[in-house]
Design a protein around this motif. Structure first.
Motif, PDB file in Angstrom:
ATOM      1  N   THR A  32      49.600  19.736  43.441  1.00 24.89           N
ATOM      2  CA  THR A  32      50.921  20.685  44.555  1.00 24.89           C
ATOM      3  C   THR A  32      51.404  21.873  43.719  1.00 24.89           C
ATOM      4  O   THR A  32      51.616  23.306  44.129  1.00 24.89           O
ATOM      5  N   ILE A  33      51.527  21.558  42.097  1.00 25.63           N
ATOM      6  CA  ILE A  33      52.009  22.798  41.551  1.00 25.63           C
ATOM      7  C   ILE A  33      50.290  23.552  41.577  1.00 25.63           C
ATOM      8  O   ILE A  33      50.592  25.243  41.319  1.00 25.63           O
ATOM      9  N   MET A  34      49.753  23.642  41.436  1.00 27.53           N
ATOM     10  CA  MET A  34      48.827  24.453  41.032  1.00 27.53           C
ATOM     11  C   MET A  34      48.539  24.728  42.536  1.00 27.53           C
ATOM     12  O   MET A  34      47.788  26.026  42.161  1.00 27.53           O
ATOM     13  N   ALA A  35      48.727  24.015  43.486  1.00 28.84           N
ATOM     14  CA  ALA A  35      48.445  24.675  44.540  1.00 28.84           C
ATOM     15  C   ALA A  35      49.071  25.786  45.090  1.00 28.84           C
ATOM     16  O   ALA A  35      48.807  27.363  45.506  1.00 28.84           O
ATOM     17  N   LEU A  36      50.725  25.774  44.168  1.00 29.46           N
ATOM     18  CA  LEU A  36      51.722  26.923  44.105  1.00 29.46           C
ATOM     19  C   LEU A  36      51.501  28.409  43.485  1.00 29.46           C
ATOM     20  O   LEU A  36      51.617  29.538  43.787  1.00 29.46           O
ATOM     21  N   GLU A  37      50.726  27.712  42.772  1.00 33.32           N
ATOM     22  CA  GLU A  37      50.732  28.286  41.618  1.00 33.32           C
ATOM     23  C   GLU A  37      49.539  30.076  41.954  1.00 33.32           C
ATOM     24  O   GLU A  37      49.187  30.586  41.415  1.00 33.32           O
ATOM     25  N   LEU A  38      48.925  29.600  43.126  1.00 34.35           N
ATOM     26  CA  LEU A  38      47.547  30.351  42.863  1.00 34.35           C
ATOM     27  C   LEU A  38      48.224  31.235  44.310  1.00 34.35           C
ATOM     28  O   LEU A  38      49.377  31.192  45.167  1.00 34.35           O
ATOM     29  N   ARG A  39      47.923  32.758  43.930  1.00 31.27           N
ATOM     30  CA  ARG A  39      48.699  33.954  44.578  1.00 31.27           C
ATOM     31  C   ARG A  39      47.186  34.897  45.411  1.00 31.27           C
ATOM     32  O   ARG A  39      46.268  34.436  45.036  1.00 31.27           O
ATOM     33  N   ALA A  40      47.550  35.157  46.247  1.00 33.89           N
ATOM     34  CA  ALA A  40      46.722  35.690  47.621  1.00 33.89           C
ATOM     35  C   ALA A  40      46.704  37.341  46.699  1.00 33.89           C
ATOM     36  O   ALA A  40      47.493  37.813  46.514  1.00 33.89           O
ATOM     37  N   PRO A  41      45.451  37.669  47.161  1.00 36.22           N
ATOM     38  CA  PRO A  41      44.384  39.117  47.100  1.00 36.22           C
ATOM     39  C   PRO A  41      45.680  39.984  47.037  1.00 36.22           C
ATOM     40  O   PRO A  41      46.158  40.172  48.091  1.00 36.22           O
ATOM     41  N   LEU A  42      45.875  41.226  46.497  1.00 38.09           N
ATOM     42  CA  LEU A  42      46.794  41.812  46.148  1.00 38.09           C
ATOM     43  C   LEU A  42      46.584  43.096  47.475  1.00 38.09           C
ATOM     44  O   LEU A  42      47.308  43.734  48.119  1.00 38.09           O
ATOM     45  N   GLY A  43      44.994  43.458  48.366  1.00 40.71           N
ATOM     46  CA  GLY A  43      44.368  44.268  49.449  1.00 40.71           C
ATOM     47  C   GLY A  43      44.483  42.830  50.663  1.00 40.71           C
ATOM     48  O   GLY A  43      44.090  42.165  49.904  1.00 40.71           O
ATOM     49  N   GLY A  44      43.174  44.005  51.448  1.00 38.66           N
ATOM     50  CA  GLY A  44      43.011  43.119  52.245  1.00 38.66           C
ATOM     51  C   GLY A  44      41.562  43.171  52.338  1.00 38.66           C
ATOM     52  O   GLY A  44      40.492  42.772  53.457  1.00 38.66           O
ATOM     53  N   GLY A  45      41.073  44.191  50.800  1.00 42.37           N
ATOM     54  CA  GLY A  45      39.548  43.528  51.171  1.00 42.37           C
ATOM     55  C   GLY A  45      38.993  43.611  50.352  1.00 42.37           C
ATOM     56  O   GLY A  45      39.158  42.254  49.786  1.00 42.37           O
ATOM     57  N   PHE A  46      37.599  42.977  50.230  1.00 42.98           N
ATOM     58  CA  PHE A  46      36.626  41.756  49.648  1.00 42.98           C
ATOM     59  C   PHE A  46      37.078  41.974  47.783  1.00 42.98           C
ATOM     60  O   PHE A  46      36.748  41.182  47.007  1.00 42.98           O
ATOM     61  N   ALA A  47      36.908  43.869  47.733  1.00 42.17           N
ATOM     62  CA  ALA A  47      37.301  43.799  45.916  1.00 42.17           C
ATOM     63  C   ALA A  47      38.357  43.515  45.669  1.00 42.17           C
ATOM     64  O   ALA A  47      38.130  43.045  44.471  1.00 42.17           O
ATOM     65  N   ASP A  48      39.179  42.887  46.635  1.00 46.97           N
ATOM     66  CA  ASP A  48      40.770  42.522  45.738  1.00 46.97           C
ATOM     67  C   ASP A  48      40.505  41.233  45.420  1.00 46.97           C
ATOM     68  O   ASP A  48      40.925  40.299  44.939  1.00 46.97           O
ATOM     69  N   LEU A  49      39.414  39.927  47.257  1.00 48.33           N
ATOM     70  CA  LEU A  49      39.247  39.089  46.796  1.00 48.33           C
ATOM     71  C   LEU A  49      38.939  38.538  45.493  1.00 48.33           C
ATOM     72  O   LEU A  49      38.654  38.047  44.844  1.00 48.33           O
ATOM     73  N   ARG A  50      37.675  39.699  45.208  1.00 52.48           N
ATOM     74  CA  ARG A  50      36.573  39.465  44.187  1.00 52.48           C
ATOM     75  C   ARG A  50      37.651  39.148  42.537  1.00 52.48           C
ATOM     76  O   ARG A  50      37.074  38.501  42.116  1.00 52.48           O
ATOM     77  N   ALA A  51      38.630  39.839  43.086  1.00 49.21           N
ATOM     78  CA  ALA A  51      39.875  40.390  41.296  1.00 49.21           C
ATOM     79  C   ALA A  51      40.094  38.814  41.292  1.00 49.21           C
ATOM     80  O   ALA A  51      40.203  38.640  40.266  1.00 49.21           O
ATOM     81  N   ARG A  52      40.187  37.692  42.271  1.00 48.14           N
ATOM     82  CA  ARG A  52      41.023  36.688  42.116  1.00 48.14           C
ATOM     83  C   ARG A  52      39.713  35.818  42.367  1.00 48.14           C
ATOM     84  O   ARG A  52      40.627  34.343  42.259  1.00 48.14           O
ATOM     85  N   LEU A  53      39.249  36.309  42.182  1.00 46.04           N
ATOM     86  CA  LEU A  53      38.035  34.905  42.121  1.00 46.04           C
ATOM     87  C   LEU A  53      38.065  34.110  40.588  1.00 46.04           C
ATOM     88  O   LEU A  53      37.531  33.070  41.275  1.00 46.04           O
ATOM     89  N   PRO A  54      37.752  34.735  39.555  1.00 49.14           N
ATOM     90  CA  PRO A  54      38.119  33.595  38.171  1.00 49.14           C
ATOM     91  C   PRO A  54      39.481  32.709  38.732  1.00 49.14           C
ATOM     92  O   PRO A  54      39.264  31.586  38.338  1.00 49.14           O
ATOM     93  N   ALA A  55      40.569  32.934  39.084  1.00 45.49           N
ATOM     94  CA  ALA A  55      41.746  32.733  39.042  1.00 45.49           C
ATOM     95  C   ALA A  55      41.155  30.996  40.580  1.00 45.49           C
ATOM     96  O   ALA A  55      41.466  29.569  40.561  1.00 45.49           O
ATOM     97  N   LEU A  56      40.585  31.666  41.363  1.00 44.54           N
ATOM     98  CA  LEU A  56      40.477  30.371  42.115  1.00 44.54           C
ATOM     99  C   LEU A  56      38.783  29.608  41.556  1.00 44.54           C
ATOM    100  O   LEU A  56      39.628  27.623  42.255  1.00 44.54           O
ATOM    101  N   LEU A  57      38.678  30.210  41.241  1.00 47.03           N
ATOM    102  CA  LEU A  57      37.337  28.814  40.756  1.00 47.03           C
ATOM    103  C   LEU A  57      37.685  27.977  39.696  1.00 47.03           C
ATOM    104  O   LEU A  57      37.344  26.884  39.329  1.00 47.03           O
ATOM    105  N   ILE A  58      38.640  28.269  38.336  1.00 41.96           N
ATOM    106  CA  ILE A  58      39.223  27.349  37.788  1.00 41.96           C
ATOM    107  C   ILE A  58      40.337  26.879  38.410  1.00 41.96           C
ATOM    108  O   ILE A  58      40.142  25.410  38.249  1.00 41.96           O
TER     109      ILE A  58
END
Length: 200
Positions: A32-58
């Protein structure tokens, strides 16, 4: 007058069940703590999602890491017959190492190119693997060398390979964090292949 009328087997199941229930609760909080630490991408584009990809993979790696321990811990305690003080302390020792995963998941997710987070993540991985080995040994000591756990574990090749992989990841993370991550993924894949030693 109010003595426990349950048989030895029922008492043993009650003891292991309490330890398992407590551990399940701790592992649920860790996830639960790990899930709460996840942050949504700052913007609405795929580039923003790509910036958050390393955090999602770990996060996925850490979630898998916790899930593997939860699965093996469940089967280990179901096969155990006795819970001694040594088993309880060994179990707490394992939970301690696993409780460090959320903060390291966040650190690695933000600084995945740096060696220090990867080295520390590898150290905690090794600590958890050693702790699980100690827990297994404590249960075998409590149950005896002819116990179900002792027979199921045998030479424990997968456990030894895991320890070697985590230990190797520590110095290799100084060379490149990506080598350490690759070793972690390799160990995880090895454990994702069904291990029926204890489930039998």
């Amino acid at each position: 007058m109010f003595g426990d009328a349950r048989g030895p087997e029922s008492q043993a199941e009650s003891e292991t069940g309490r330890v398992e229930a407590f551990s399940d609760g701790v592992l649920a909080v860790i996830i639960t703590i790990m899930a709460l630490e996840l942050r949504a991408p700052l913007g609405g584009g795929f580039a923003d999602l790509r910036a958050r990809l390393p955090a999602l993979l770990i996060y996925i790696l850490s979630f898998t890491f916790i899930g593997i321990y939860w699965n093996n811990h469940h089967h280990l305690l179901r096969a155990a017959r006795r819970v001694t003080g040594g088993v309880m302390w060994a179990n707490l020792h394992l939970l301690f190492w696993l409780s460090l995963i959320p903060v390291l998941t966040g650190w690695v997710g933000r600084h995945y190119r740096e060696s220090a987070p990867a080295v520390t993540y590898s150290l905690v991985g090794l600590g958890a693997a050693v702790a699980f080995t100690i827990l297994t040994m404590a249960i075998i000591r409590a149950d005896g060398g002819d116990s179900l756990v002792a027979q199921a574990i045998g030479r424990d090749y997968k456990g030894r390979v895991s320890l070697l992989g985590y230990a190797a990841a520590i110095p290799l993370a100084f060379v490149s964090p990506w080598i350490a991550y690759a070793l972690f993924v390799s160990v995880a894949v090895m454990w994702l292949v069904p291990d029926r030693r204890l489930s039998r």
